[in-house]
Design a protein around this motif. Structure first.
Motif, PDB file in Angstrom:
ATOM      1  N   HIS A  66      -9.916   6.480  -7.136  1.00  0.00           N
ATOM      2  CA  HIS A  66      -8.876   7.178  -6.373  1.00  0.00           C
ATOM      3  C   HIS A  66      -7.554   7.116  -7.115  1.00  0.00           C
ATOM      4  O   HIS A  66      -7.478   6.550  -8.207  1.00  0.00           O
ATOM      5  N   HIS A  68      -4.400   5.928  -6.362  1.00  0.00           N
ATOM      6  CA  HIS A  68      -3.291   4.972  -6.212  1.00  0.00           C
ATOM      7  C   HIS A  68      -2.882   4.432  -7.592  1.00  0.00           C
ATOM      8  O   HIS A  68      -3.712   4.329  -8.496  1.00  0.00           O
ATOM      9  N   HIS A  71      -4.814   2.084  -9.724  1.00  0.00           N
ATOM     10  CA  HIS A  71      -6.152   2.538 -10.142  1.00  0.00           C
ATOM     11  C   HIS A  71      -6.079   3.564 -11.268  1.00  0.00           C
ATOM     12  O   HIS A  71      -6.962   3.598 -12.122  1.00  0.00           O
ATOM     13  N   ASP A 144     -11.274   0.893  -3.304  1.00  0.00           N
ATOM     14  CA  ASP A 144     -10.605   0.288  -2.145  1.00  0.00           C
ATOM     15  C   ASP A 144     -11.229   0.756  -0.827  1.00  0.00           C
ATOM     16  O   ASP A 144     -10.575   0.743   0.210  1.00  0.00           O
TER      17      ASP A 144
END
Ligand SMILES: [Zn+2]
Length: 289
Positions: A66, A68, A71, A144
């Protein structure tokens, strides 16, 4: 201290854990035949680059679960080094514009490879839109979405999407290794004990996890069977959890599983469980090992 490496695909791919930032876990896949490596997420490029150099490997591939910053920071790090443009970068088609250097946009059911390993894409929205997991060879790289003993915050939500996403991961075979992106296990199990304090399986897991952490080890990967038995975000059906979450969150006894899941997440966000001291945990008794 990172967890021990393990192998997949008849030992043709080796999986290493690289620690970064405060609690980020980066998974580095090594293809010994070609001397190449792939990383799943990462807050930066520095620790992965140090790892591949120390092991005489070349990083060719990034898998992003993803978008974020902790990441895709690794993408930006290699971009600054001028190396990203020569790499394969695999991420969600629905977030293609947000993933630096994306070369392979994927969606549910697509397959991606590295060396002799192949992983299927599982779309898992809830933590953030466009979150994906990579599953195959008895492993799931789940970013996550699922943590050891917990799940990610519902930044984009809604709770119903996250519950569905977690259900998809929970349906993987019990021995599947859960390779998540953070070491949050003690906090997660402290909360689990708040809502399911009569669970023997949870008590045993707490003892194992506290022992590993006291010795400076990492509690990830866990496995899907252990998560089904002890992760409160997969246990909306468990009578004790239901009762305790409903009481604390003011739900009626006939609350739906979806309402119980949403209330479990909201209760954890309140952080009441931080008042549970180690003395209140079942730290004496038999362990899982
Ligand atoms: Zn995240």
């Amino acid at each position: 201290m990172p967890a021990d490496p393990f192998t997949l695909a008849d030992s043709r791919v080796r999986v290493h854990q690289v620690l970064d930032a405060k609690d980020n876990l980066i998974w580095v896949l090594e293809d010994p035949q070609s001397g190449t490596a792939a990383a799943v997420d990462g807050p930066s490029a520095s620790n992965v680059q140090a790892f591949v150099e120390a092991h005489d490997l070349r990083l060719t591939t990034i898998f992003n679960t993803h978008t974020h910053p902790d990441h895709i920071g690794i993408n930006r790090g290699y971009e600054r080094r001028g190396q990203l443009s020569s790499m394969t970068v695999i991420g969600a088609a629905s977030r293609a514009d947000d993933i630096p250097g994306l070369t392979r946009a994927v969606k549910e059911g697509d397959e991606v490879g590295f060396g002799d390993a192949t992983f299927e894409i599982i779309e898992t929205p809830g933590h953030i839109d466009g979150h994906i997991c990579f599953a195959g060879h008895g492993v799931v790289f789940c970013g996550d979405t699922m943590f050891a003993g917990g799940c990610g915050y519902l930044f984009d939500g809604p709770a119903s999407a996250m519950k569905h996403s977690l259900s998809k991961l929970a349906a993987l075979p019990a021995p599947t290794r859960v390779c998540c992106a953070h070491e949050y296990t003690q906090d997660n199990l402290r909360f689990a004990w708040l809502v399911e304090p009569d669970s023997e399986a949870l008590a045993a897991r707490i003892r194992d996890v506290w022992k590993i952490r006291a010795e400076g080890g990492c509690t990830v990967p866990s496995n899907i069977g252990l998560e089904r038995a002890t992760n409160p975000f997969l246990r909306w059906h468990a009578p004790t959890l239901r009762r305790r979450v409903c009481e604390r969150m003011g739900l009626l006894d006939d609350a739906t599983e979806e309402e119980v899941f949403a209330a479990t997440r909201a209760l954890k966000d309140r952080k009441d469980h931080r008042e549970i001291t180690d003395e209140m945990l079942p730290l004496c008794g038999p362990s899982l090992a």
